[in-house]
Design a protein around this motif. Structure first.
Motif, mmCIF file in Angstrom:
data_model
loop_
_atom_site.group_PDB
_atom_site.id
_atom_site.type_symbol
_atom_site.label_atom_id
_atom_site.label_comp_id
_atom_site.label_asym_id
_atom_site.label_seq_id
_atom_site.Cartn_x
_atom_site.Cartn_y
_atom_site.Cartn_z
ATOM 1 N N ARG A 1 -1.797 4.601 -34.993
ATOM 2 C CA ARG A 1 -2.593 3.567 -35.650
ATOM 3 C C ARG A 1 -2.134 3.320 -37.083
ATOM 4 O O ARG A 1 -2.296 2.220 -37.600
ATOM 5 N N ARG A 2 -1.585 4.323 -37.739
ATOM 6 C CA ARG A 2 -1.102 4.150 -39.114
ATOM 7 C C ARG A 2 0.264 3.473 -39.163
ATOM 8 O O ARG A 2 0.713 3.100 -40.242
ATOM 9 N N ARG A 3 0.920 3.335 -38.031
ATOM 10 C CA ARG A 3 2.260 2.734 -37.985
ATOM 11 C C ARG A 3 2.256 1.522 -37.054
ATOM 12 O O ARG A 3 2.554 1.644 -35.871
ATOM 13 N N PRO A 4 1.963 0.343 -37.586
ATOM 14 C CA PRO A 4 1.896 -0.845 -36.721
ATOM 15 C C PRO A 4 3.244 -1.218 -36.119
ATOM 16 O O PRO A 4 3.294 -1.863 -35.083
ATOM 17 N N ARG A 5 4.342 -0.813 -36.740
ATOM 18 C CA ARG A 5 5.657 -1.129 -36.175
ATOM 19 C C ARG A 5 5.938 -0.331 -34.908
ATOM 20 O O ARG A 5 6.831 -0.676 -34.136
ATOM 21 N N ALA A 6 5.196 0.729 -34.674
ATOM 22 C CA ALA A 6 5.408 1.550 -33.476
ATOM 23 C C ALA A 6 4.773 0.930 -32.234
ATOM 24 O O ALA A 6 5.074 1.344 -31.126
ATOM 25 N N VAL A 7 3.932 -0.093 -32.418
ATOM 26 C CA VAL A 7 3.218 -0.675 -31.276
ATOM 27 C C VAL A 7 4.175 -1.290 -30.255
ATOM 28 O O VAL A 7 4.063 -1.002 -29.062
ATOM 29 N N PRO A 8 5.134 -2.132 -30.661
ATOM 30 C CA PRO A 8 6.042 -2.698 -29.648
ATOM 31 C C PRO A 8 6.846 -1.614 -28.912
ATOM 32 O O PRO A 8 7.048 -1.700 -27.707
ATOM 33 N N ARG A 9 7.272 -0.599 -29.647
ATOM 34 C CA ARG A 9 8.013 0.487 -28.986
ATOM 35 C C ARG A 9 7.115 1.232 -28.004
ATOM 36 O O ARG A 9 7.539 1.615 -26.920
ATOM 37 N N ARG A 10 5.875 1.437 -28.406
ATOM 38 C CA ARG A 10 4.937 2.128 -27.514
ATOM 39 C C ARG A 10 4.730 1.327 -26.235
ATOM 40 O O ARG A 10 4.703 1.884 -25.143
ATOM 41 N N HIS A 11 4.616 0.008 -26.357
ATOM 42 C CA HIS A 11 4.450 -0.834 -25.177
ATOM 43 C C HIS A 11 5.672 -0.741 -24.267
ATOM 44 O O HIS A 11 5.540 -0.707 -23.042
ATOM 45 N N ARG A 12 6.844 -0.693 -24.862
ATOM 46 C CA ARG A 12 8.065 -0.562 -24.056
ATOM 47 C C ARG A 12 8.117 0.777 -23.344
ATOM 48 O O ARG A 12 8.506 0.858 -22.175
ATOM 49 N N VAL A 13 7.734 1.831 -24.035
ATOM 50 C CA VAL A 13 7.752 3.167 -23.427
ATOM 51 C C VAL A 13 6.754 3.234 -22.278
ATOM 52 O O VAL A 13 7.075 3.713 -21.182
ATOM 53 N N VAL A 14 5.549 2.748 -22.497
ATOM 54 C CA VAL A 14 4.534 2.774 -21.447
ATOM 55 C C VAL A 14 4.976 1.900 -20.268
ATOM 56 O O VAL A 14 4.830 2.294 -19.101
ATOM 57 N N GLY A 15 5.538 0.730 -20.554
ATOM 58 C CA GLY A 15 6.055 -0.128 -19.475
ATOM 59 C C GLY A 15 7.170 0.550 -18.704
ATOM 60 O O GLY A 15 7.232 0.458 -17.479
ATOM 61 N N GLY A 16 8.046 1.254 -19.411
ATOM 62 C CA GLY A 16 9.121 1.986 -18.739
ATOM 63 C C GLY A 16 8.590 3.101 -17.852
ATOM 64 O O GLY A 16 9.095 3.328 -16.746
ATOM 65 N N VAL A 17 7.550 3.787 -18.323
ATOM 66 C CA VAL A 17 6.944 4.851 -17.515
ATOM 67 C C VAL A 17 6.354 4.261 -16.242
ATOM 68 O O VAL A 17 6.576 4.781 -15.143
#
Length: 87
Positions: free
Chosen positions: A54-70
């Motif tokens: 939550r403190r790193r808004p730039r990590a959101v797109p990467r998180r979405h990619r990781v979850v989508g990849g999983v």
């Protein structure tokens, strides 16, 4: 889980025992307590990464990619497991 417990637990209790209902209470309570402890533990363990993300808004797109990849990997593995093997 409750339905599973109600369906599977009676097979381990002898119906001719002194009090079959009381004999089902102990395993049921053990299951309940262990489940609650695991849920609370997961909540505490998951809280730290959540605050960090939550403190790193730039990590959101990467998180979405990781979850989508999983999810994509799980879908491919599930489809591969359903394929017939051999001739």
């Amino acid at each position: 889980m409750t339905l599973f417990l109600l369906a599977s637990l009676p097979q381990f209790v002898r119906p001719d025992s002194a009090d079959p209902h009381a004999r089902m209470w102990l395993p049921g309570m053990v299951f309940l307590v262990l489940g609650a402890l695991l849920d609370v533990g997961r909540a505490f363990v998951g809280g730290a990464p959540s605050r960090w993300l939550r403190r790193r808004p730039r990590a959101v797109p990467r998180r979405h990619r990781v979850v989508g990849g999983v999810y994509l990997t799980l879908g491919v593995l599930g489809a591969a497991a359903a394929l017939p093997v051999g001739p």
